[in-house]
Motif scaffolding. Structure first.
Motif, PDB file in Angstrom:
ATOM      1  N   SER A  98      33.189  46.856  38.651  1.00 10.00           N
ATOM      2  CA  SER A  98      33.614  47.066  40.131  1.00 10.00           C
ATOM      3  C   SER A  98      34.004  45.344  40.722  1.00 10.00           C
ATOM      4  N   GLY A  99      33.646  44.461  39.862  1.00  6.36           N
ATOM      5  CA  GLY A  99      33.960  42.919  40.373  1.00  6.36           C
ATOM      6  C   GLY A  99      35.294  42.686  39.691  1.00  6.36           C
ATOM      7  N   ILE A 100      36.030  43.581  39.237  1.00  7.10           N
ATOM      8  CA  ILE A 100      37.372  43.443  38.317  1.00  7.10           C
ATOM      9  C   ILE A 100      38.321  44.161  39.037  1.00  7.10           C
ATOM     10  N   GLY A 101      39.392  43.622  39.446  1.00  6.66           N
ATOM     11  CA  GLY A 101      40.635  44.490  40.113  1.00  6.66           C
ATOM     12  C   GLY A 101      41.564  44.826  38.779  1.00  6.66           C
ATOM     13  N   PHE A 102      42.028  46.052  38.873  1.00  6.15           N
ATOM     14  CA  PHE A 102      42.916  46.702  37.627  1.00  6.15           C
ATOM     15  C   PHE A 102      44.087  47.033  38.230  1.00  6.15           C
ATOM     16  N   VAL A 103      45.213  46.790  37.559  1.00  3.48           N
ATOM     17  CA  VAL A 103      46.579  47.181  37.981  1.00  3.48           C
ATOM     18  C   VAL A 103      47.131  47.830  36.727  1.00  3.48           C
ATOM     19  N   ALA A 104      47.342  48.945  36.681  1.00  2.92           N
ATOM     20  CA  ALA A 104      48.100  49.843  35.490  1.00  2.92           C
ATOM     21  C   ALA A 104      49.469  49.753  35.692  1.00  2.92           C
ATOM     22  N   GLN A 105      50.147  50.196  34.550  1.00  4.36           N
ATOM     23  CA  GLN A 105      51.591  50.421  34.665  1.00  4.36           C
ATOM     24  C   GLN A 105      52.165  51.348  35.566  1.00  4.36           C
ATOM     25  N   LYS A 106      51.391  52.427  35.596  1.00  5.56           N
ATOM     26  CA  LYS A 106      51.829  53.483  36.646  1.00  5.56           C
ATOM     27  C   LYS A 106      50.720  53.636  37.463  1.00  5.56           C
ATOM     28  N   HIS A 107      51.132  53.122  38.856  1.00  4.53           N
ATOM     29  CA  HIS A 107      50.018  53.082  40.043  1.00  4.53           C
ATOM     30  C   HIS A 107      49.160  54.273  39.856  1.00  4.53           C
ATOM     31  N   VAL A 174      51.256  48.153  46.527  1.00  6.58           N
ATOM     32  CA  VAL A 174      50.121  49.017  47.377  1.00  6.58           C
ATOM     33  C   VAL A 174      49.112  48.932  46.221  1.00  6.58           C
ATOM     34  N   ALA A 175      49.553  49.165  44.942  1.00 10.69           N
ATOM     35  CA  ALA A 175      48.203  49.258  43.825  1.00 10.69           C
ATOM     36  C   ALA A 175      47.947  47.753  43.752  1.00 10.69           C
ATOM     37  N   ILE A 176      48.516  46.773  43.874  1.00  7.49           N
ATOM     38  CA  ILE A 176      48.196  45.530  43.868  1.00  7.49           C
ATOM     39  C   ILE A 176      47.293  45.146  45.012  1.00  7.49           C
ATOM     40  N   ALA A 177      47.533  45.654  45.785  1.00  7.01           N
ATOM     41  CA  ALA A 177      46.843  45.232  47.366  1.00  7.01           C
ATOM     42  C   ALA A 177      45.593  46.049  47.087  1.00  7.01           C
ATOM     43  N   ARG A 178      45.614  47.333  46.575  1.00  7.35           N
ATOM     44  CA  ARG A 178      44.239  47.940  46.506  1.00  7.35           C
ATOM     45  C   ARG A 178      43.329  47.161  45.286  1.00  7.35           C
ATOM     46  N   ALA A 179      44.004  46.641  44.423  1.00 11.39           N
ATOM     47  CA  ALA A 179      43.248  45.938  43.358  1.00 11.39           C
ATOM     48  C   ALA A 179      42.384  44.529  43.903  1.00 11.39           C
ATOM     49  N   VAL A 180      43.331  43.739  44.964  1.00 11.83           N
ATOM     50  CA  VAL A 180      42.670  42.392  45.176  1.00 11.83           C
ATOM     51  C   VAL A 180      42.034  42.653  46.712  1.00 11.83           C
ATOM     52  N   VAL A 181      41.866  43.743  47.405  1.00 19.18           N
ATOM     53  CA  VAL A 181      41.390  43.791  48.735  1.00 19.18           C
ATOM     54  C   VAL A 181      39.932  43.391  48.472  1.00 19.18           C
ATOM     55  N   PRO A 182      39.053  43.830  47.662  1.00 22.76           N
ATOM     56  CA  PRO A 182      37.820  43.462  47.421  1.00 22.76           C
ATOM     57  C   PRO A 182      37.618  42.074  47.188  1.00 22.76           C
ATOM     58  N   GLU A 183      38.620  41.195  47.122  1.00 19.89           N
ATOM     59  CA  GLU A 183      38.601  39.977  46.445  1.00 19.89           C
ATOM     60  C   GLU A 183      37.833  39.782  45.085  1.00 19.89           C
ATOM     61  N   PRO A 184      38.345  40.679  44.307  1.00 11.93           N
ATOM     62  CA  PRO A 184      37.817  40.437  42.663  1.00 11.93           C
ATOM     63  C   PRO A 184      37.954  39.161  42.060  1.00 11.93           C
ATOM     64  N   ARG A 185      36.843  38.701  41.365  1.00 17.01           N
ATOM     65  CA  ARG A 185      36.908  37.324  40.639  1.00 17.01           C
ATOM     66  C   ARG A 185      38.104  37.365  39.613  1.00 17.01           C
ATOM     67  N   LEU A 186      38.194  38.633  38.850  1.00 18.97           N
ATOM     68  CA  LEU A 186      39.174  38.750  37.719  1.00 18.97           C
ATOM     69  C   LEU A 186      39.925  39.782  38.029  1.00 18.97           C
ATOM     70  N   VAL A 187      41.292  39.766  37.835  1.00 21.19           N
ATOM     71  CA  VAL A 187      42.263  40.768  37.794  1.00 21.19           C
ATOM     72  C   VAL A 187      42.986  41.095  36.384  1.00 21.19           C
ATOM     73  N   LEU A 188      42.915  42.180  35.942  1.00 17.81           N
ATOM     74  CA  LEU A 188      43.688  42.455  34.754  1.00 17.81           C
ATOM     75  C   LEU A 188      44.796  43.477  35.343  1.00 17.81           C
ATOM     76  N   ALA A 189      45.827  43.331  34.489  1.00 23.03           N
ATOM     77  CA  ALA A 189      47.039  44.172  34.667  1.00 23.03           C
ATOM     78  C   ALA A 189      47.690  44.431  33.391  1.00 23.03           C
ATOM     79  N   ASP A 190      47.912  45.921  33.358  1.00 26.12           N
ATOM     80  CA  ASP A 190      48.421  46.183  31.969  1.00 26.12           C
ATOM     81  C   ASP A 190      49.926  46.642  32.333  1.00 26.12           C
TER      82      ASP A 190
END
Ligand SMILES: Nc1ncnc2c1ncn2[C@@H]1O[C@H](COP(=O)(O)OP(=O)(O)OP(=O)(O)O)[C@@H](O)[C@H]1O
Length: 263
Positions: A98-107, A174-190
């Motif tokens: 839950s401390g990791i933001g994730f952005v997938a290829q298809k939102h 929007v998916a990026i905003a959803r992933a970063v809004v909790p201010e995760p320390r780590l973001v992974l994007a596939d």
């Protein structure tokens, strides 16, 4: 592939105490199949941006799944924020995720909800257990943070639009905003730009890299776009023929140096 040994020698590894993630002699396989890759080791320091590249089937998505603890190592180890994932109980692994933001290829947004509601959900999802109720009881604060984040990805004007009325590039923002809004320390994007046209893909990668950089978070993204890898990764890590074939700072690399990964 002749860039690998020289580049690996040139690179000065980040100090372990500042690492957000480290992968040590990692071996991944599905069931009884041959390993997808083995002997993969690298470290990503706090605030670094790393591009992960390699041909179709090289194991980029599998590696991200290992980092999230969805695929358990068949050998070696994965540490995130200093914790060895294999030593974590299920609840602790969920909390770490839950401390990791994730952005997938298809939102994976809810199409019938507004952009704003989708981003608010990103806040709730990052706070499992009773704290999500606290957020639910404080919708004004959640909506304010979500709106501010939509503004950072350039979509404040479209906050009240349903996601199914947005373009692919807008939805991905929007998916990026959803992933970063909790201010995760780590973001992974596939492959965050893979399903977009070139112009929208540029915008999405620019937005992702900028927003993550502004928060000081660490970013690991996979891509088949070598220009994106060099522009947005401070380092490029490459998989080829079942192992790590490249780990080098992007500033010394040209696209031609990376083509050997695809031979
Ligand atoms: N759930 C699974 N069960 C069995 N094999 C799998 C599974 N997921 C992936 N694989 C296999 O693992 C290998 C690596 O797949 P992966 O999706 O990690 O590669 P990738 O580098 O992300 O590829 P692409 O660029 O095409 O997305 C492939 O041979 C794939 O068929």
């Amino acid at each position: 592939m002749n860039v690998a040994p020289a580049r690996l020698d040139q690179y000065e590894p980040v100090k372990l105490q500042t690492a957000d993630l480290s992968v040590d002699r990692l071996l991944a396989r599905y069931g009884g199949h041959p390993p997808v890759f083995s002997d993969v080791s690298f470290t990503v320091g706090r605030g670094e941006a790393v591009a992960l590249i390699g041909a179709n089937g090289a194991g980029k998505s599998t590696l991200l799944k290992c980092l999230l603890g969805f695929v358990a190592p068949a050998g070696g180890a994965v540490s995130i924020f200093g914790s060895d994932l294999s030593g974590l109980r299920a609840g602790d692994l969920r909390r770490l995720r839950s401390g990791i933001g994730f952005v997938a290829q298809k939102h994976n947004l809810v199409p019938r909800l507004t952009a704003l509601s989708n981003v608010v959900h990103g806040l709730l999802a990052a706070r499992p257990g009773p704290r999500s109720w606290v957020q639910a009881l404080a919708p004004v604060d959640s909506r304010r943070r979500a709106l501010a984040t939509l503004d950072r990805v350039g979509l404040a004007d479209l906050a009240m639009r349903r996601v199914d009325s947005l373009s692919g590039g807008q939805s991905q923002r929007v998916a990026i905003a959803r992933a970063v809004v909790p201010e995760p320390r780590l973001v992974l994007a596939d492959e965050p730009a893979a399903s977009l046209d070139p112009a929208a893909g540029e915008v999405v990668m620019d937005v992702l890299a900028r927003v993550v950089r502004e928060t000081g978070a660490t970013l690991v993204f996979t891509t088949h776009n070598l220009a994106h890898a060099l522009a947005h990764g401070r380092r490029v890590v490459g998989l080829r023929e079942g192992t790590l074939a490249l780990d080098a700072p992007s500033h010394g690399l040209a696209i031609g140096d990376l083509r050997g990964l695809y031979d």
